[in-house]
Motif scaffolding. Structure first.
Motif, PDB file in Angstrom:
ATOM      1  N   GLU A   1       0.794  -1.108   0.073  1.00 46.04           N
ATOM      2  CA  GLU A   1      -0.033  -0.299   0.048  1.00 46.04           C
ATOM      3  C   GLU A   1       0.793   1.392   0.056  1.00 46.04           C
ATOM      4  OE1 GLU A   1      -3.517   0.937   0.248  1.00 46.04           O
ATOM      5  OE2 GLU A   1      -3.756  -1.224  -0.357  1.00 46.04           O
ATOM      6  N   LYS A   2       1.166   2.033  -0.974  1.00 50.73           N
ATOM      7  CA  LYS A   2       1.834   3.310  -1.000  1.00 50.73           C
ATOM      8  C   LYS A   2       2.550   3.492   0.074  1.00 50.73           C
ATOM      9  CE  LYS A   2      -1.596   4.612  -4.661  1.00 50.73           C
ATOM     10  NZ  LYS A   2      -3.017   4.291  -4.533  1.00 50.73           N
ATOM     11  N   GLY A   3       3.580   2.605   0.605  1.00 49.45           N
ATOM     12  CA  GLY A   3       4.225   3.273   1.825  1.00 49.45           C
ATOM     13  C   GLY A   3       5.506   4.184   1.553  1.00 49.45           C
ATOM     14  N   TRP A   4       5.709   4.323   0.226  1.00 45.26           N
ATOM     15  CA  TRP A   4       6.615   5.486  -0.243  1.00 45.26           C
ATOM     16  C   TRP A   4       6.099   6.795   0.039  1.00 45.26           C
ATOM     17  CZ3 TRP A   4       5.121   8.854  -3.954  1.00 45.26           C
ATOM     18  CH2 TRP A   4       4.249   8.658  -4.620  1.00 45.26           C
ATOM     19  N   ILE A   5       4.766   7.165   0.066  1.00 45.45           N
ATOM     20  CA  ILE A   5       4.076   8.116   0.378  1.00 45.45           C
ATOM     21  C   ILE A   5       4.421   8.527   1.771  1.00 45.45           C
ATOM     22  CG2 ILE A   5       1.854   9.560   0.459  1.00 45.45           C
ATOM     23  CD1 ILE A   5       0.897   8.244  -1.996  1.00 45.45           C
ATOM     24  N   GLN A   6       3.979   7.615   2.669  1.00 46.46           N
ATOM     25  CA  GLN A   6       4.075   7.713   3.995  1.00 46.46           C
ATOM     26  C   GLN A   6       5.642   8.191   4.396  1.00 46.46           C
ATOM     27  OE1 GLN A   6       2.250   4.935   6.351  1.00 46.46           O
ATOM     28  NE2 GLN A   6       3.393   5.216   8.341  1.00 46.46           N
ATOM     29  N   LEU A   7       6.544   7.492   3.722  1.00 46.45           N
ATOM     30  CA  LEU A   7       7.785   7.644   4.402  1.00 46.45           C
ATOM     31  C   LEU A   7       8.422   9.175   3.597  1.00 46.45           C
ATOM     32  CD1 LEU A   7      10.187   6.192   5.455  1.00 46.45           C
ATOM     33  CD2 LEU A   7      10.781   4.944   3.215  1.00 46.45           C
ATOM     34  N   VAL A   8       7.967   9.355   2.521  1.00 41.35           N
ATOM     35  CA  VAL A   8       8.316  10.715   2.000  1.00 41.35           C
ATOM     36  C   VAL A   8       7.921  11.743   3.018  1.00 41.35           C
ATOM     37  CG1 VAL A   8       8.025  12.391   0.195  1.00 41.35           C
ATOM     38  CG2 VAL A   8       8.663  10.151  -0.290  1.00 41.35           C
ATOM     39  N   THR A   9       6.472  11.781   3.117  1.00 45.61           N
ATOM     40  CA  THR A   9       5.934  12.835   4.027  1.00 45.61           C
ATOM     41  C   THR A   9       6.611  12.883   5.590  1.00 45.61           C
ATOM     42  OG1 THR A   9       4.359  11.247   5.070  1.00 45.61           O
ATOM     43  CG2 THR A   9       3.720  12.923   2.912  1.00 45.61           C
ATOM     44  N   VAL A  10       7.068  11.722   5.985  1.00 45.67           N
ATOM     45  CA  VAL A  10       7.813  11.548   7.449  1.00 45.67           C
ATOM     46  C   VAL A  10       9.100  12.235   7.240  1.00 45.67           C
ATOM     47  CG1 VAL A  10       8.786   9.998   9.035  1.00 45.67           C
ATOM     48  CG2 VAL A  10       6.551   9.546   8.348  1.00 45.67           C
ATOM     49  N   ILE A  11      10.008  12.052   6.198  1.00 43.18           N
ATOM     50  CA  ILE A  11      11.221  12.556   5.835  1.00 43.18           C
ATOM     51  C   ILE A  11      10.861  14.012   5.719  1.00 43.18           C
ATOM     52  CG2 ILE A  11      13.098  12.738   4.474  1.00 43.18           C
ATOM     53  CD1 ILE A  11      12.631   9.635   3.973  1.00 43.18           C
ATOM     54  N   LEU A  12      10.128  14.463   4.936  1.00 45.07           N
ATOM     55  CA  LEU A  12       9.936  16.248   4.554  1.00 45.07           C
ATOM     56  C   LEU A  12       9.219  16.761   5.545  1.00 45.07           C
ATOM     57  CD1 LEU A  12       9.212  15.647   0.585  1.00 45.07           C
ATOM     58  CD2 LEU A  12      11.382  16.239   1.832  1.00 45.07           C
ATOM     59  N   PHE A  13       8.317  16.177   6.140  1.00 50.65           N
ATOM     60  CA  PHE A  13       7.677  17.154   6.873  1.00 50.65           C
ATOM     61  C   PHE A  13       7.459  16.664   8.462  1.00 50.65           C
ATOM     62  CE2 PHE A  13       5.437  17.154   2.865  1.00 50.65           C
ATOM     63  CZ  PHE A  13       5.951  18.553   2.234  1.00 50.65           C
ATOM     64  N   GLY A  14       7.752  15.593   8.700  1.00 52.09           N
ATOM     65  CA  GLY A  14       8.111  14.996  10.078  1.00 52.09           C
ATOM     66  C   GLY A  14       6.728  14.805  10.901  1.00 52.09           C
ATOM     67  N   VAL A  15       5.583  14.293   9.938  1.00 53.28           N
ATOM     68  CA  VAL A  15       4.405  14.003  10.439  1.00 53.28           C
ATOM     69  C   VAL A  15       3.853  12.647  10.602  1.00 53.28           C
ATOM     70  CG1 VAL A  15       3.351  16.200   9.567  1.00 53.28           C
ATOM     71  CG2 VAL A  15       3.422  14.107   8.059  1.00 53.28           C
ATOM     72  N   GLY A  16       5.100  12.046  11.154  1.00 53.00           N
ATOM     73  CA  GLY A  16       4.818  10.333  11.089  1.00 53.00           C
ATOM     74  C   GLY A  16       3.858  10.098  12.257  1.00 53.00           C
ATOM     75  N   ILE A  17       3.670  10.954  13.282  1.00 53.75           N
ATOM     76  CA  ILE A  17       2.713  10.412  14.166  1.00 53.75           C
ATOM     77  C   ILE A  17       1.296  10.311  13.765  1.00 53.75           C
ATOM     78  CG2 ILE A  17       2.280  12.607  15.391  1.00 53.75           C
ATOM     79  CD1 ILE A  17       2.663   9.396  17.221  1.00 53.75           C
ATOM     80  N   PHE A  18       1.091  11.271  12.816  1.00 50.91           N
ATOM     81  CA  PHE A  18      -0.352  11.274  12.003  1.00 50.91           C
ATOM     82  C   PHE A  18      -0.564   9.971  11.289  1.00 50.91           C
ATOM     83  CE2 PHE A  18      -2.590  11.815   8.194  1.00 50.91           C
ATOM     84  CZ  PHE A  18      -3.847  12.022   8.657  1.00 50.91           C
ATOM     85  N   TRP A  19       0.380   9.632  10.697  1.00 50.73           N
ATOM     86  CA  TRP A  19       0.411   8.237   9.857  1.00 50.73           C
ATOM     87  C   TRP A  19       0.398   7.029  10.939  1.00 50.73           C
ATOM     88  CZ3 TRP A  19      -0.889   7.970   4.879  1.00 50.73           C
ATOM     89  CH2 TRP A  19      -0.302   9.102   4.264  1.00 50.73           C
ATOM     90  N   VAL A  20       0.765   7.057  11.970  1.00 54.74           N
ATOM     91  CA  VAL A  20       0.943   5.899  12.767  1.00 54.74           C
ATOM     92  C   VAL A  20      -0.509   5.743  13.530  1.00 54.74           C
ATOM     93  CG1 VAL A  20       2.047   5.094  14.984  1.00 54.74           C
ATOM     94  CG2 VAL A  20       3.540   5.862  13.110  1.00 54.74           C
ATOM     95  N   VAL A  21      -1.092   6.827  14.058  1.00 54.45           N
ATOM     96  CA  VAL A  21      -2.230   6.896  14.791  1.00 54.45           C
ATOM     97  C   VAL A  21      -3.357   6.460  13.715  1.00 54.45           C
ATOM     98  CG1 VAL A  21      -3.864   8.266  15.790  1.00 54.45           C
ATOM     99  CG2 VAL A  21      -1.621   8.299  16.397  1.00 54.45           C
ATOM    100  N   ALA A  22      -3.329   6.971  12.305  1.00 52.36           N
ATOM    101  CA  ALA A  22      -4.393   6.547  11.436  1.00 52.36           C
ATOM    102  C   ALA A  22      -4.259   5.183  11.091  1.00 52.36           C
ATOM    103  CB  ALA A  22      -4.232   7.536  10.216  1.00 52.36           C
ATOM    104  N   ASP A  23      -3.061   4.590  10.875  1.00 48.71           N
ATOM    105  CA  ASP A  23      -2.850   3.156  10.574  1.00 48.71           C
ATOM    106  C   ASP A  23      -3.513   2.325  11.395  1.00 48.71           C
ATOM    107  OD1 ASP A  23      -2.268   3.978   7.917  1.00 48.71           O
ATOM    108  OD2 ASP A  23      -0.115   3.420   8.397  1.00 48.71           O
ATOM    109  N   LEU A  24      -3.229   2.645  12.778  1.00 49.38           N
ATOM    110  CA  LEU A  24      -3.978   1.768  13.985  1.00 49.38           C
ATOM    111  C   LEU A  24      -5.235   1.371  13.467  1.00 49.38           C
ATOM    112  CD1 LEU A  24      -3.896   0.498  16.729  1.00 49.38           C
ATOM    113  CD2 LEU A  24      -4.638   2.918  17.480  1.00 49.38           C
ATOM    114  N   PHE A  25      -5.889   2.257  13.047  1.00 48.92           N
ATOM    115  CA  PHE A  25      -7.681   2.096  12.585  1.00 48.92           C
ATOM    116  C   PHE A  25      -7.604   1.522  11.063  1.00 48.92           C
ATOM    117  CE2 PHE A  25      -7.278   5.289  15.621  1.00 48.92           C
ATOM    118  CZ  PHE A  25      -8.079   4.764  16.750  1.00 48.92           C
ATOM    119  N   LEU A  26      -6.595   1.960  10.260  1.00 50.59           N
ATOM    120  CA  LEU A  26      -6.745   1.465   8.888  1.00 50.59           C
ATOM    121  C   LEU A  26      -6.471   0.184   8.491  1.00 50.59           C
ATOM    122  CD1 LEU A  26      -5.683   4.865   7.114  1.00 50.59           C
ATOM    123  CD2 LEU A  26      -7.922   4.058   7.448  1.00 50.59           C
ATOM    124  N   ILE A  27      -5.144  -0.550   9.446  1.00 52.59           N
ATOM    125  CA  ILE A  27      -4.721  -1.691   8.936  1.00 52.59           C
ATOM    126  C   ILE A  27      -5.958  -3.146   8.844  1.00 52.59           C
ATOM    127  CG2 ILE A  27      -3.319  -3.535   9.979  1.00 52.59           C
ATOM    128  CD1 ILE A  27      -1.417  -1.345  10.856  1.00 52.59           C
TER     129      ILE A  27
END
Length: 73
Positions: free
Chosen positions: A35-61
């Motif tokens: 699932e488009k993991g590169w999008i999440q990885l790029v946004t974490v590297i560029l913008f540091g918004v990793g916690i948003f993705w981690v919390v969202a994926d808790l419910f999306l997995i």
């Protein structure tokens, strides 16, 4: 014994959550689920918004795993 076989293409929710717990910020669970993991990885590297993705994926997995396993049929 049953005739059911486990397909190597089926995705495990347990593995997805283990990857999420230990390597969630690096999107390892999304790469595992193809699932488009590169999008999440790029946004974490560029913008540091990793916690948003981690919390969202808790419910999306669960939905992603279900979609991937049903799509296999």
């Amino acid at each position: 014994m049953t005739d059911e076989t486990v397909s190597p293409k089926r995705k495990s929710m347990v593995i997805a959550y283990l990857l999420w717990v230990f390597l969630g910020v690096l999107a390892a669970h999304r790469f595992y689920l193809r699932e488009k993991g590169w999008i999440q990885l790029v946004t974490v590297i560029l913008f540091g918004v990793g916690i948003f993705w981690v919390v969202a994926d808790l419910f999306l997995i669960p939905g992603i795993v279900k979609k991937k396993n049903e799509g296999e049929l």
